[in-house]
Design a protein around this motif. Structure first.
Motif, PDB file in Angstrom:
ATOM      1  N   GLY A  66      28.293  55.977  81.398  1.00 52.68           N
ATOM      2  CA  GLY A  66      28.563  56.117  79.974  1.00 52.68           C
ATOM      3  C   GLY A  66      29.684  55.215  79.509  1.00 52.68           C
ATOM      4  N   ALA A  67      30.699  55.802  78.883  1.00 48.37           N
ATOM      5  CA  ALA A  67      31.819  55.028  78.324  1.00 48.37           C
ATOM      6  C   ALA A  67      32.610  54.288  79.400  1.00 48.37           C
ATOM      7  N   GLU A  68      32.597  54.782  80.635  1.00 52.75           N
ATOM      8  CA  GLU A  68      33.305  54.086  81.716  1.00 52.75           C
ATOM      9  C   GLU A  68      32.745  52.672  81.915  1.00 52.75           C
ATOM     10  N   TRP A  69      31.430  52.510  81.734  1.00 55.21           N
ATOM     11  CA  TRP A  69      30.776  51.205  81.904  1.00 55.21           C
ATOM     12  C   TRP A  69      31.351  50.171  80.949  1.00 55.21           C
ATOM     13  N   GLU A  70      31.745  50.627  79.766  1.00 53.48           N
ATOM     14  CA  GLU A  70      32.273  49.709  78.748  1.00 53.48           C
ATOM     15  C   GLU A  70      33.585  49.064  79.176  1.00 53.48           C
ATOM     16  N   ARG A  71      34.266  49.645  80.159  1.00 53.09           N
ATOM     17  CA  ARG A  71      35.530  49.076  80.652  1.00 53.09           C
ATOM     18  C   ARG A  71      35.314  47.919  81.619  1.00 53.09           C
ATOM     19  N   LEU A  72      34.060  47.695  82.005  1.00 52.42           N
ATOM     20  CA  LEU A  72      33.727  46.640  82.968  1.00 52.42           C
ATOM     21  C   LEU A  72      33.281  45.363  82.272  1.00 52.42           C
ATOM     22  N   ARG A  73      33.550  44.244  82.902  1.00 51.49           N
ATOM     23  CA  ARG A  73      32.897  42.983  82.557  1.00 51.49           C
ATOM     24  C   ARG A  73      31.851  42.761  83.646  1.00 51.49           C
ATOM     25  N   VAL A  74      30.628  42.526  83.237  1.00 58.88           N
ATOM     26  CA  VAL A  74      29.541  42.377  84.198  1.00 58.88           C
ATOM     27  C   VAL A  74      28.876  41.021  83.968  1.00 58.88           C
ATOM     28  N   PHE A  75      28.835  40.210  85.030  1.00 55.09           N
ATOM     29  CA  PHE A  75      28.318  38.851  84.929  1.00 55.09           C
ATOM     30  C   PHE A  75      27.131  38.648  85.860  1.00 55.09           C
ATOM     31  N   PHE A  76      26.084  38.024  85.321  1.00 52.98           N
ATOM     32  CA  PHE A  76      24.930  37.586  86.111  1.00 52.98           C
ATOM     33  C   PHE A  76      25.003  36.058  86.135  1.00 52.98           C
ATOM     34  N   VAL A  77      25.401  35.483  87.270  1.00 57.99           N
ATOM     35  CA  VAL A  77      25.593  34.042  87.392  1.00 57.99           C
ATOM     36  C   VAL A  77      24.346  33.436  88.026  1.00 57.99           C
ATOM     37  N   SER A  78      23.705  32.514  87.310  1.00 56.08           N
ATOM     38  CA  SER A  78      22.484  31.900  87.814  1.00 56.08           C
ATOM     39  C   SER A  78      22.779  30.922  88.945  1.00 56.08           C
ATOM     40  N   VAL A  79      21.972  31.002  89.996  1.00 66.10           N
ATOM     41  CA  VAL A  79      22.017  30.027  91.089  1.00 66.10           C
ATOM     42  C   VAL A  79      20.944  28.958  90.893  1.00 66.10           C
ATOM     43  N   ASP A  80      20.261  29.008  89.747  1.00 66.63           N
ATOM     44  CA  ASP A  80      19.157  28.086  89.448  1.00 66.63           C
ATOM     45  C   ASP A  80      19.390  27.425  88.084  1.00 66.63           C
ATOM     46  N   PRO A  81      20.413  26.578  87.993  1.00 67.43           N
ATOM     47  CA  PRO A  81      20.743  25.996  86.686  1.00 67.43           C
ATOM     48  C   PRO A  81      19.664  25.056  86.141  1.00 67.43           C
ATOM     49  N   GLU A  82      18.779  24.580  87.007  1.00 66.76           N
ATOM     50  CA  GLU A  82      17.707  23.693  86.538  1.00 66.76           C
ATOM     51  C   GLU A  82      16.737  24.417  85.612  1.00 66.76           C
ATOM     52  N   ARG A  83      16.514  25.701  85.854  1.00 63.63           N
ATOM     53  CA  ARG A  83      15.571  26.466  85.030  1.00 63.63           C
ATOM     54  C   ARG A  83      16.244  27.474  84.110  1.00 63.63           C
ATOM     55  N   ASP A  84      17.451  27.918  84.463  1.00 65.90           N
ATOM     56  CA  ASP A  84      18.091  29.019  83.731  1.00 65.90           C
ATOM     57  C   ASP A  84      19.079  28.513  82.690  1.00 65.90           C
ATOM     58  N   SER A  85      18.576  28.220  81.521  1.00 66.28           N
ATOM     59  CA  SER A  85      19.448  27.858  80.396  1.00 66.28           C
ATOM     60  C   SER A  85      20.084  29.126  79.837  1.00 66.28           C
ATOM     61  N   ALA A  86      21.065  28.963  78.968  1.00 68.92           N
ATOM     62  CA  ALA A  86      21.706  30.120  78.336  1.00 68.92           C
ATOM     63  C   ALA A  86      20.672  30.939  77.558  1.00 68.92           C
ATOM     64  N   GLU A  87      19.740  30.260  76.896  1.00 74.44           N
ATOM     65  CA  GLU A  87      18.711  30.966  76.126  1.00 74.44           C
ATOM     66  C   GLU A  87      17.790  31.786  77.036  1.00 74.44           C
ATOM     67  N   ILE A  88      17.372  31.200  78.143  1.00 73.67           N
ATOM     68  CA  ILE A  88      16.501  31.920  79.083  1.00 73.67           C
ATOM     69  C   ILE A  88      17.247  33.104  79.681  1.00 73.67           C
ATOM     70  N   LEU A  89      18.511  32.893  80.057  1.00 76.23           N
ATOM     71  CA  LEU A  89      19.316  33.993  80.597  1.00 76.23           C
ATOM     72  C   LEU A  89      19.502  35.110  79.582  1.00 76.23           C
ATOM     73  N   SER A  90      19.693  34.732  78.336  1.00 68.53           N
ATOM     74  CA  SER A  90      19.864  35.728  77.276  1.00 68.53           C
ATOM     75  C   SER A  90      18.639  36.627  77.187  1.00 68.53           C
ATOM     76  N   ASP A  91      17.467  36.022  77.265  1.00 63.68           N
ATOM     77  CA  ASP A  91      16.228  36.812  77.254  1.00 63.68           C
ATOM     78  C   ASP A  91      16.119  37.697  78.491  1.00 63.68           C
ATOM     79  N   TYR A  92      16.546  37.178  79.625  1.00 69.16           N
ATOM     80  CA  TYR A  92      16.395  37.879  80.898  1.00 69.16           C
ATOM     81  C   TYR A  92      17.328  39.083  81.027  1.00 69.16           C
TER      82      TYR A  92
END
Length: 190
Positions: A86-112
């Motif tokens: 719940g609210a505890e989750w909001e205290r976290l910063r959570v990052f999904f860092v792509s290891v495939d920059p050739e295919r994973d643009s910011a727009e594609i990541l946003s959708d994903y």
């Protein structure tokens, strides 16, 4: 005979001394995890650097949008943790860092990752991504497939960092739900 025994003892003492020094260095190694010269791009256009780990506890996961199993499973796990925390989750910063920059643009990541509130997709130029992979000491490797396509092998654990940017621990792939929640609560200080 006495000289041979003395030599063996000296070798043993030297070996133990070297091993203890290496063990000490290994223990200290995580202190610099995530630190290095990399500058990636978040979905919102801001940059992801080592300073991004400062100011709030963080979870960092390395994956890619074409991942057939580890990444969707991990995102599903995160959704469950978010619901339970719940609210505890909001205290976290959570990052999904792509290891495939050739295919994973910011727009594609946003959708994903956009369906999971609080999760920020991160991508960048291949050189910057390689620098981040080295800084976080994760594994990522392109694996050719038939027909000219490829997939990525990559580390599957989530890295946890405290608000000072210090390495706190990991959550293993498919860790039991309550175990993962306990680790996240420990990271949050409660």
């Amino acid at each position: 005979m006495m000289i041979g025994m003395t030599a063996m003892v000296a070798i043993l003492v030297a070996t133990v001394t070297v091993w203890l020094r290496l063990a000490d260095e290994t223990t200290l190694a995580p202190d610099d995890l995530g630190r290095g010269e990399y500058r990636l791009l978040r979905m919102d256009g801001s940059h992801f650097t080592q300073e991004s780990l400062l100011g709030a506890p963080s979870l960092v996961f390395f994956g890619f949008t074409h991942c057939p199993d580890v990444c969707p499973t991990t995102l599903g796990d995160m959704a469950g943790w978010r619901e339970d925390l719940g609210a505890e989750w909001e205290r976290l910063r959570v990052f999904f860092v792509s290891v495939d920059p050739e295919r994973d643009s910011a727009e594609i990541l946003s959708d994903y990752v956009g369906w999971l509130p609080g999760l920020t997709g991160v991508t960048g130029a291949p050189e910057e991504t390689a620098s981040a992979i080295r800084a976080f000491r994760v594994f990522a490797r392109k694996v050719p497939l038939e027909g000219g396509d490829y997939t990525m092998d990559h580390s599957s654990s989530i890295l946890m960092f405290n608000a000072s940017g210090g390495f706190f621990g990991t959550i293993a792939y498919q860790a039991p739900h309550d175990e993962a929640l306990g680790k996240i609560r420990g990271l949050l200080g409660g």
